[in-house]
Design an enzyme around this catalytic site. Structure first.
Site, PDB file in Angstrom:
ATOM      1  CE  LYS A 179      -1.762  -5.965   6.343  1.00  0.00           C
ATOM      2  NZ  LYS A 179      -1.105  -5.149   5.367  1.00  0.00           N
ATOM      3  CG  LEU A 180      -5.258 -11.711  11.325  1.00  0.00           C
ATOM      4  CD1 LEU A 180      -5.878 -13.054  11.435  1.00  0.00           C
ATOM      5  CD2 LEU A 180      -5.060 -11.048  12.782  1.00  0.00           C
ATOM      6  CE  LYS A 181       2.552  -8.341   7.588  1.00  0.00           C
ATOM      7  NZ  LYS A 181       2.627  -7.852   6.192  1.00  0.00           N
ATOM      8  CG  ASP A 206      -0.028  -8.626   3.680  1.00  0.00           C
ATOM      9  OD1 ASP A 206       0.421  -9.177   2.843  1.00  0.00           O
ATOM     10  OD2 ASP A 206       0.459  -7.667   4.041  1.00  0.00           O
ATOM     11  CD  GLU A 235      -1.976  -6.522   1.965  1.00  0.00           C
ATOM     12  OE1 GLU A 235      -2.753  -6.327   2.962  1.00  0.00           O
ATOM     13  OE2 GLU A 235      -1.037  -5.584   2.019  1.00  0.00           O
ATOM     14  CG  ASP A 260       1.666  -4.250  -0.238  1.00  0.00           C
ATOM     15  OD1 ASP A 260       2.164  -3.437  -0.990  1.00  0.00           O
ATOM     16  OD2 ASP A 260       1.626  -4.390   0.805  1.00  0.00           O
ATOM     17  CE  LYS A 284       2.025  -0.995   2.279  1.00  0.00           C
ATOM     18  NZ  LYS A 284       2.960  -2.440   2.319  1.00  0.00           N
TER      19      LYS A 284
HETATM   20 MG    MG Z   1       1.020  -6.028   2.328  1.00  0.00          MG
END
Ligand code: MG
Length: 390
Positions: A179-181, A206, A235, A260, A284
């Site tokens: 996953k990359l920001k 994300d 995301e 999220d 989460k």
């Molecule tokens: Mg997130």
């Protein structure tokens, strides 16, 4: 480390709570837009129930920049409001913790730590593994898994060469999803660099709400440019209160949307699924208020035909063991953010830190409760213990 005692008598009540704040060195500097940190403070809760002890981790971050919760605030609300209520109620089971804490609004990460600690103590006393207990709480049939695929989230740097090197290293480690920001202006280039560095590895991005200022039209154009990149998901592109906006955006993108921050409660999960605001749920326990709420969110995702995965909050081995147990439920169809402990911690605080195994999986703990023994560093920042009536 205090070994678990003999099995607690049935109906044993909560005998005590201890809060422990530790500061742990990171294995590598953690760079964010706010600066660079080389260690992380974590609040842990220890529950004693019928002679058995259990641990829970509060995943609140050092600053209130992911949600409104933050680590020092979590300590304060635990100390002044949550622990006294829990000790007054003296629950016999984790299933009763939420009701005892219900008068306090919000502070999901703080209350999740208490629920996890009571649950761990309860299950250690009963000799039941957390994964088996959570499976029993779920309405979704099917066997839980002994190992689960592990993904990893990489940091925020906007440097294609540095990102490519990080992605290549994660792919070489064997992670099942990377996953990359991203943010406006750092998306297409980031995905191209990552794809070139790790062809064939599932990728996701994300945005942590960073496309909100563009509005729906602007976000649809910017993120539509990623529609040909075969991403697993985008995301949280819009704001944490914008379920209607996410539903509108979802209709204009081929890439599935995941939420999220916009899913802080089961009510928000229900609303998001009803509106079609996402096809994927990042679940989460800390954000939702506990492991039991996370199981309920998992069940809702399955019932709605949505995909789900377990998110990460830079947990120690305490929180990570719980997340891996949660991820063993059958509705978690995508790899969770469950990186090896050595990725972040110079030294974890559990005796069996999470290790990445061949095939990009991590093992689900089989021992009672969390299935790990906890060692609090002698140089804990602070500790405070409570006993009923004390
Ligand atoms: Mg997130």
């Amino acid at each position: 480390m205090t070994p678990s005692g003999p099995p607690a008598p049935a109906g044993a009540r909560l005998d005590g709570i201890e809060l422990v704040q530790v500061e742990l060195p990171l294995a590598r500097p953690w760079r964010t837009a706010l600066g660079t940190i080389t260690s992380r403070r974590v609040v842990l809760a220890r529950a004693v129930l019928g002679g058995s002890e259990g641990w829970g981790e509060c995943v609140a971050q050092p600053e209130p920049t992911y949600t409104a919760e933050w680590e020092e605030g979590a300590w304060a609300v635990l100390e002044a409001h949550l622990v006294p209520r829990l000790l007054a109620a003296r629950p016999t089971a984790a299933a009763d913790v939420a009701a005892a804490l219900a008068p306090v609004r919000g502070h999901h990460m703080a209350r999740a730590a208490l629920e996890a600690a009571v649950l761990d103590a309860e299950l250690r006393a009963a000799g039941v593994a957390l994964a088996d207990h959570l499976q029993g709480r779920s309405r979704v049939g099917g066997a839980r898994r002994g190992a689960v695929p592990a993904g990893i989230a990489l940091g925020t740097g906007a440097d294609p060469a540095a990102l490519a090197a990080e992605v290549a290293a994660a792919a070489a480690d064997g992670y099942a999803r990377i996953k990359l920001k991203v943010h406006p202006g750092w998306d297409v280039e980031a995905v191209q660099a990552a794809r070139a560095a790790a062809p064939g590895v599932p990728l996701s991005v994300d945005a942590n709400g960073s496309y909100a200022p563009l509005g729906i039209d602007g976000a649809a154009v910017a993120l539509g440019a990623l529609d040909g990149a075969d991403l697993v998901m985008v995301e949280q592109p819009l704001g944490d209160d914008d379920l209607v906006g996410h539903a509108a955006l979802a209709g204009r993108l081929r890439t599935p949307l995941c939420l999220d921050e916009a899913l802080p409660s089961l009510g928000a999960v229900d609303a998001a699924l009803a509106l079609g605001a996402c096809r994927v749920l990042n679940i989460k326990p800390g954000r939702l208020g506990g492991l039991l709420a996370a199981v309920a969110a998992h069940d809702r995702a399955v019932a709605a035909g949505a995909a789900a995965w377990v998110g990460g909050m830079l947990e120690t081995g305490v929180g990570r063991a719980a997340n891996v147990a949660l991820a063993s439920l059958p509705g978690f169809t995508l790899p969770g953010d469950l990186p090896a402990a050595s990725r972040w911690w110079a030294e974890d605080i559990v005796d069996r830190p999470v290790r990445l195994l061949p095939g990009g999986v991590v093992e689900v703990p089989a021992g009672a409760g969390l299935g790990v023994e906890v060692s609090v560093p002698p140089a804990a920042v602070r500790r405070r213990a409570w006993h009923p009536g004390g």
